[in-house]
Design an enzyme around this catalytic site. Structure first.
Site, PDB file in Angstrom:
ATOM      1  N   GLY A  12       0.824  -1.206   0.000  1.00  0.00           N
ATOM      2  CA  GLY A  12       0.000   0.000   0.000  1.00  0.00           C
ATOM      3  C   GLY A  12       0.857   1.255   0.000  1.00  0.00           C
ATOM      4  N   SER A  13       0.383   2.290   0.679  1.00  0.00           N
ATOM      5  CA  SER A  13       0.939   3.640   0.506  1.00  0.00           C
ATOM      6  C   SER A  13       2.344   3.847   1.056  1.00  0.00           C
ATOM      7  CB  SER A  13      -0.009   4.664   1.137  1.00  0.00           C
ATOM      8  OG  SER A  13      -1.237   4.689   0.440  1.00  0.00           O
TER       9      SER A  13
END
Length: 646
Positions: free
Chosen positions: A355-356
């Site tokens: 993810g981020s």
């Protein structure tokens, strides 16, 4: 008067009268005697010749045996009455960076019995002494079982020992890991109990660092008895077994009548001494390791996560101070390592879509390529079409002007992709490689995964819509920590490691080979990105609030990044709307990085207060680190910077 005719000579009358027996002349008798003596002499001569031949053959055989085969026959005789036994080498210890022992060996004994031999000797003695009571096999082993049960309290009961003594076998082991003094007492009472010297591996911290240190036990399955020793099963005990094990020695013993099971006491003779193994000094700090394991397990339970992993790494050297999984095993308790899942060191073996946290690569590329500055603005729409997919942010918004810092502090997917498009696919692919993704880190732990990055020539139209926001590629927690170590260390990525040095039996210290390093970006680019990521923890007003205010620590500047990566639902084989990898990676303190901390929660319950972020766990660990290592306070708080303008 005789009836014979008158006038016949008297001699004629005598022969006529003796005509019933034949007579020989003296010459004839002498000739016959001579022939008889000659035959007898011939027989004697033949006998003498035969004896001479036999003596010659015997002499030749004696010469052959004594002159040519004496050495071989002597060696064969020796082999029939001697036995060569291996002397186990002492296994090296494993210690932490401060010398605290994480694994070491103690000498123990294994008790066994040759049941067939005891049956023969006891039954034979009882048969010769019918008037003596209590001397047969049953009475003898009953007495031994009672005595041994008292000495082996908590290890074997009297009944368990009786069952072993009456086992339908020629030989059986009775008990492992007996203290030498206890074994000596038992054998003194019952000389027919056999004793084998062995070693037991002990782990004073129980489960502390178990997935790193691993497990070793006594192994006898190899047909080569010289390899019967402590050998590793998992962890460093396995991967560094050659360094730890040492070299067995040899000793010779005399046996009774060539019976390998009956050794004559006092007949041992050392042929070659055993060479102890080397010690391993780790980069791990055992106190910090304990604390990380405790806090990680507690947080995983509090969020109902399926699992959790974390790494704490020196920001400059890449040395791993602690590496943990929320679930582990106790190498002192065999019941805990029967579950393969507990033996799995997921922090290095299990990749995931991050993810981020992966957005730091886009931030680095944007600054390094000069396509943006921390304060420059980007107009970010509410959605962005990439090929046949439409990308949204985690919150609904219309078109807004984000600063470059704000794109990452607010974790805007759309803003990140707009910057990535300016960087270009080729340069972005090059950055992925330089940051070490898709490659093993070389940390030195077994089973390490390289993760996955799709090859550049296999990218589809939507690939570049996934990679910059941390989907469509995978990494381990160690790789994630390595990305942030690179930024914290002036753009220089240093290969992580857990072994600091090897200490030979003579005390000489052999440092591990210097870790490989790669200058990913310039120190100035890294410093700019490090400062940008301070805004992730800032608690500004309104839209100027970062995504991880709970990670902030009073008195210290924090730089890091949150992540929420979608997991693939095993049932639908598509991205799930409720299964996530919740991640956080950051540096402490941001103005002079000392440590990098990387955390992953596997599918926590995001409806719980702590389930949607690993920020609070970072805060708690950072607080412990500052106290444990007396880290000086930052020069001042990080400035509050604009994230969304207009």
């Amino acid at each position: 008067m005789s009836p014979s005719s008158p006038g016949r000579p008297a001699q004629s009358r005598g022969r006529s009268t003796g005509s019933a027996r034949r007579t020989y002349s003296a010459g004839t008798r002498r000739a016959a005697a001579k022939r008889a003596n000659g035959g007898q002499r011939s027989r004697f001569a033949a006998v003498r010749v035969g004896l001479v031949v036999i003596m010659v053959i015997a002499g030749a055989q004696l010469i052959r045996v004594q002159g040519f085969e004496a050495a071989d026959l002597s060696a064969a005789a020796v082999r029939q009455r001697t036995l060569t036994i291996d002397i186990p080498a002492q296994r090296g210890s494993i210690v932490d960076r401060n010398g605290a022992k994480l694994a070491f060996s103690v000498e123990v004994r294994t008790l066994s019995v040759n049941l067939a031999l005891v049956h023969r000797t006891q039954d034979a003695f009882a048969a010769k002494n019918p008037t003596r009571q209590g001397v047969d096999f049953d009475a003898t082993v009953a007495k031994a079982a009672k005595y041994m049960a008292g000495k082996l309290a908590g290890m074997k009961t009297e009944q368990e020992l009786l069952d072993l003594f009456h086992k339908q076998a020629k030989f059986t082991y009775l008990q492992d890991n007996v203290e030498p003094s206890v074994a000596n007492d038992i054998v003194k009472q019952f000389p027919w109990i056999e004793v084998e010297k062995r070693a037991l591996r002990e782990y004073p911290g129980d489960s502390v660092g178990a997935n790193i240190v691993g497990l070793a036990n006594w192994r006898t399955e190899d047909k080569d008895t010289s390899k019967h020793n402590l050998h590793g099963l998992v962890g460093l005990e396995l991967s560094r077994d050659n360094d730890l094990a040492g070299t067995p020695g040899k000793r010779m013993v005399n046996t009774q009548n060539g019976n390998d099971n009956v050794i004559i006491p006092g007949s041992e003779h050392e042929l070659a001494p055993a060479t102890p193994g080397s010690d391993l000094q780790l980069t791990i700090d055992s106190d910090l390791q304990y604390e990380l394991q405790r806090q990680l397990a507690d947080y995983a339970r509090a969020t109902n996560a399926k699992g959790a992993q974390a790494v704490i790494m020196d920001a400059k050297t890449g040395e791993v101070y602690a590496l943990a999984n929320d679930k582990t095993f106790n190498p002192n308790d065999p019941a805990t390592y029967k579950d393969p899942e507990l033996l799995n060191n997921r922090a290095v073996t299990t990749p995931y879509e991050p993810g981020s946290v992966n957005k730091i690569i886009t931030a680095t590329g944007a600054i390094d390529e000069g396509v943006a500055t921390p304060e420059s603005t980007v107009s970010v729409p509410g959605e962005l079409k990439v090929a046949d997919k439409v990308v949204h942010d985690a919150w609904v918004h219309g078109t807004q002007d984000f600063t470059t810092t704000g794109i990452f502090a607010k974790s805007s997917n759309i803003g990140t992709l707009l910057l990535a498009q300016k960087i270009g696919e080729d340069h972005y692919a090059d950055l992925l490689k330089k940051f070490g993704l898709g490659q093993r880190t070389g940390i030195g732990l077994p089973g390490e995964s390289a993760g996955f990055v799709p090859p550049r020539n296999q990218w589809y139209a939507t690939t570049f819509g996934n990679l910059p926001i941390g989907q469509g590629l995978s990494m381990t927690v160690v790789q994630m920590a390595g990305m942030y170590q690179t930024i914290a260390n002036g753009g220089l990525r240093v290969e992580p490691r857990v072994v600091k040095a090897k200490v030979n039996p003579d005390g000489t210290v052999v440092p591990e080979p210097a870790p490989k390093s790669v200058q990913v970006v310039s120190p100035q680019t890294a410093k700019t990105v490090l400062d940008m990521m301070r805004a992730v923890a800032q608690n500004g007003k309104g839209l100027n609030k970062g995504t991880a205010t709970t990670a902030a620590l009073d008195g210290y500047q924090i730089s890091g990044k949150t992540g929420t990566g979608q997991q693939v639902d095993p049932r639908t084989k598509a991205y799930s709307d409720h299964l996530y990898n919740i991640t956080f990676a950051g540096s402490l303190p941001a103005d002079n990085p000392r440590f990098v901390v990387a955390i992953r929660l596997d599918a926590p319950d995001t409806t719980l207060p702590a389930g949607h972020s690993a920020g609070p766990l970072f805060h708690s660990l950072a607080s412990y680190l500052t106290q444990r290592f007396q880290i000086p306070l930052s020069d001042g708080p990080a400035p509050i910077v604009p994230l969304v303008v207009g």
